[in-house]
Write a protein that holds these residues in place. Structure first.
Motif, mmCIF file in Angstrom:
data_model
loop_
_atom_site.group_PDB
_atom_site.id
_atom_site.type_symbol
_atom_site.label_atom_id
_atom_site.label_comp_id
_atom_site.label_asym_id
_atom_site.label_seq_id
_atom_site.Cartn_x
_atom_site.Cartn_y
_atom_site.Cartn_z
ATOM 1 N N LEU A 169 44.858 38.284 39.177
ATOM 2 C CA LEU A 169 46.143 38.426 39.859
ATOM 3 C C LEU A 169 46.880 37.093 39.820
ATOM 4 N N ASP A 170 48.145 37.164 39.615
ATOM 5 C CA ASP A 170 48.932 35.944 39.461
ATOM 6 C C ASP A 170 49.641 35.561 40.761
ATOM 7 N N HIS A 171 48.992 35.793 41.902
ATOM 8 C CA HIS A 171 49.630 35.555 43.191
ATOM 9 C C HIS A 171 48.663 34.850 44.157
ATOM 10 N N PRO A 172 48.402 33.557 43.957
ATOM 11 C CA PRO A 172 47.450 32.857 44.822
ATOM 12 C C PRO A 172 47.859 32.864 46.291
ATOM 13 N N GLU A 173 49.160 32.888 46.569
ATOM 14 C CA GLU A 173 49.624 32.887 47.960
ATOM 15 C C GLU A 173 49.244 34.185 48.673
ATOM 16 N N VAL A 174 49.212 35.290 47.939
ATOM 17 C CA VAL A 174 48.833 36.580 48.525
ATOM 18 C C VAL A 174 47.331 36.590 48.820
ATOM 19 N N LEU A 175 46.549 36.018 47.909
ATOM 20 C CA LEU A 175 45.101 35.936 48.144
ATOM 21 C C LEU A 175 44.837 35.151 49.416
ATOM 22 N N THR A 176 45.497 34.031 49.573
ATOM 23 C CA THR A 176 45.323 33.198 50.761
ATOM 24 C C THR A 176 45.758 33.953 52.016
ATOM 25 N N ALA A 177 46.895 34.637 51.947
ATOM 26 C CA ALA A 177 47.401 35.393 53.095
ATOM 27 C C ALA A 177 46.440 36.502 53.515
ATOM 28 N N CYS A 178 45.689 37.040 52.555
ATOM 29 C CA CYS A 178 44.709 38.105 52.851
ATOM 30 C C CYS A 178 43.342 37.538 53.222
ATOM 31 N N GLY A 179 43.226 36.209 53.258
ATOM 32 C CA GLY A 179 41.948 35.593 53.607
ATOM 33 C C GLY A 179 40.916 35.692 52.512
ATOM 34 N N LEU A 180 41.368 35.745 51.265
ATOM 35 C CA LEU A 180 40.454 35.882 50.127
ATOM 36 C C LEU A 180 40.338 34.565 49.368
ATOM 37 N N GLU A 181 39.151 34.292 48.918
ATOM 38 C CA GLU A 181 38.924 33.124 48.072
ATOM 39 C C GLU A 181 39.397 33.449 46.659
ATOM 40 N N PRO A 182 40.109 32.537 46.013
ATOM 41 C CA PRO A 182 40.534 32.783 44.632
ATOM 42 C C PRO A 182 39.355 33.010 43.682
ATOM 43 N N SER A 183 38.178 32.494 44.053
ATOM 44 C CA SER A 183 36.998 32.650 43.200
ATOM 45 C C SER A 183 36.279 33.983 43.405
ATOM 46 N N ALA A 184 36.748 34.789 44.364
ATOM 47 C CA ALA A 184 36.124 36.101 44.605
ATOM 48 C C ALA A 184 36.366 37.019 43.416
ATOM 49 N N ARG A 185 35.481 37.970 43.245
ATOM 50 C CA ARG A 185 35.606 38.947 42.164
ATOM 51 C C ARG A 185 35.952 40.312 42.765
ATOM 52 N N PRO A 186 36.662 41.146 42.021
ATOM 53 C CA PRO A 186 37.099 42.441 42.562
ATOM 54 C C PRO A 186 35.964 43.271 43.170
ATOM 55 N N LEU A 228 40.600 45.828 49.613
ATOM 56 C CA LEU A 228 41.382 46.180 48.430
ATOM 57 C C LEU A 228 42.718 46.805 48.830
ATOM 58 N N MET A 229 42.707 47.666 49.856
ATOM 59 C CA MET A 229 43.952 48.278 50.320
ATOM 60 C C MET A 229 44.880 47.225 50.926
ATOM 61 N N GLU A 230 44.315 46.281 51.664
ATOM 62 C CA GLU A 230 45.115 45.201 52.230
ATOM 63 C C GLU A 230 45.772 44.374 51.112
ATOM 64 N N LEU A 231 45.007 44.051 50.092
ATOM 65 C CA LEU A 231 45.532 43.284 48.964
ATOM 66 C C LEU A 231 46.603 44.071 48.216
ATOM 67 N N TYR A 232 46.359 45.343 48.007
ATOM 68 C CA TYR A 232 47.303 46.233 47.333
ATOM 69 C C TYR A 232 48.652 46.232 48.044
ATOM 70 N N ARG A 233 48.600 46.374 49.356
ATOM 71 C CA ARG A 233 49.839 46.396 50.141
ATOM 72 C C ARG A 233 50.499 45.021 50.190
ATOM 73 N N ALA A 234 49.695 43.957 50.285
ATOM 74 C CA ALA A 234 50.250 42.607 50.333
ATOM 75 C C ALA A 234 50.966 42.247 49.020
ATOM 76 N N LEU A 235 50.495 42.829 47.934
ATOM 77 C CA LEU A 235 51.139 42.594 46.637
ATOM 78 C C LEU A 235 52.408 43.419 46.474
ATOM 79 N N GLY A 236 52.657 44.317 47.441
ATOM 80 C CA GLY A 236 53.858 45.143 47.379
ATOM 81 C C GLY A 236 53.781 46.249 46.369
ATOM 82 N N CYS A 237 52.573 46.679 46.078
ATOM 83 C CA CYS A 237 52.406 47.772 45.124
ATOM 84 C C CYS A 237 52.900 49.064 45.769
ATOM 85 N N PRO A 238 53.380 50.004 44.955
ATOM 86 C CA PRO A 238 53.949 51.244 45.521
ATOM 87 C C PRO A 238 52.945 52.067 46.281
#
Length: 107
Positions: free
Chosen positions: A72-89, A97-107
């Motif tokens: 994902l090309d959105h490090p700020e969204v990962l941080t906002a969701c409390g996720l480490e950039p080094s985490a794997r899906p 995953l649903m929180e990340l999906y919504r934070a990315l503004g996906c439909p």
């Protein structure tokens, strides 16, 4: 994996027992699990969001060995969701995953 995420959207599931290899012919090299799946009265997502969410997760899981930062090309969204950039899906819960999906503004 994708199957467990999709299951979590519309049901609760528990491992309620094991089935030994001897119960099968031919005998597998692994133990099997007996899973109880109970449908939820209401899903975790509204019906119109299920198909796009599952497609997004499937795409995300195609890059399993990649970190979220590379997928994902959105490090700020990962941080906002409390996720480490080094985490794997595959390390994320369906709820995360649903929180990340919504934070990315996906439909």
């Amino acid at each position: 994996g994708l199957l467990s995420v999709v299951t979590a959207l519309c049901a609760d599931a528990w491992v309620i027992g094991e089935i030994p290899p001897e119960a099968f012919a031919p005998r597998p090299k692994v133990r099997s699990a007996l899973v109880l799946v109970e449908p939820r009265a209401t899903g975790l997502l509204p019906p119109h969001e299920v198909k796009p969410f599952v497609a997004w997760v499937a795409t995300l899981f195609q890059s399993r060995r990649k970190t979220l930062a590379k997928t994902l090309d959105h490090p700020e969204v990962l941080t906002a969701c409390g996720l480490e950039p080094s985490a794997r899906p595959e390390s994320l819960s369906p709820e995360k995953l649903m929180e990340l999906y919504r934070a990315l503004g996906c439909p």
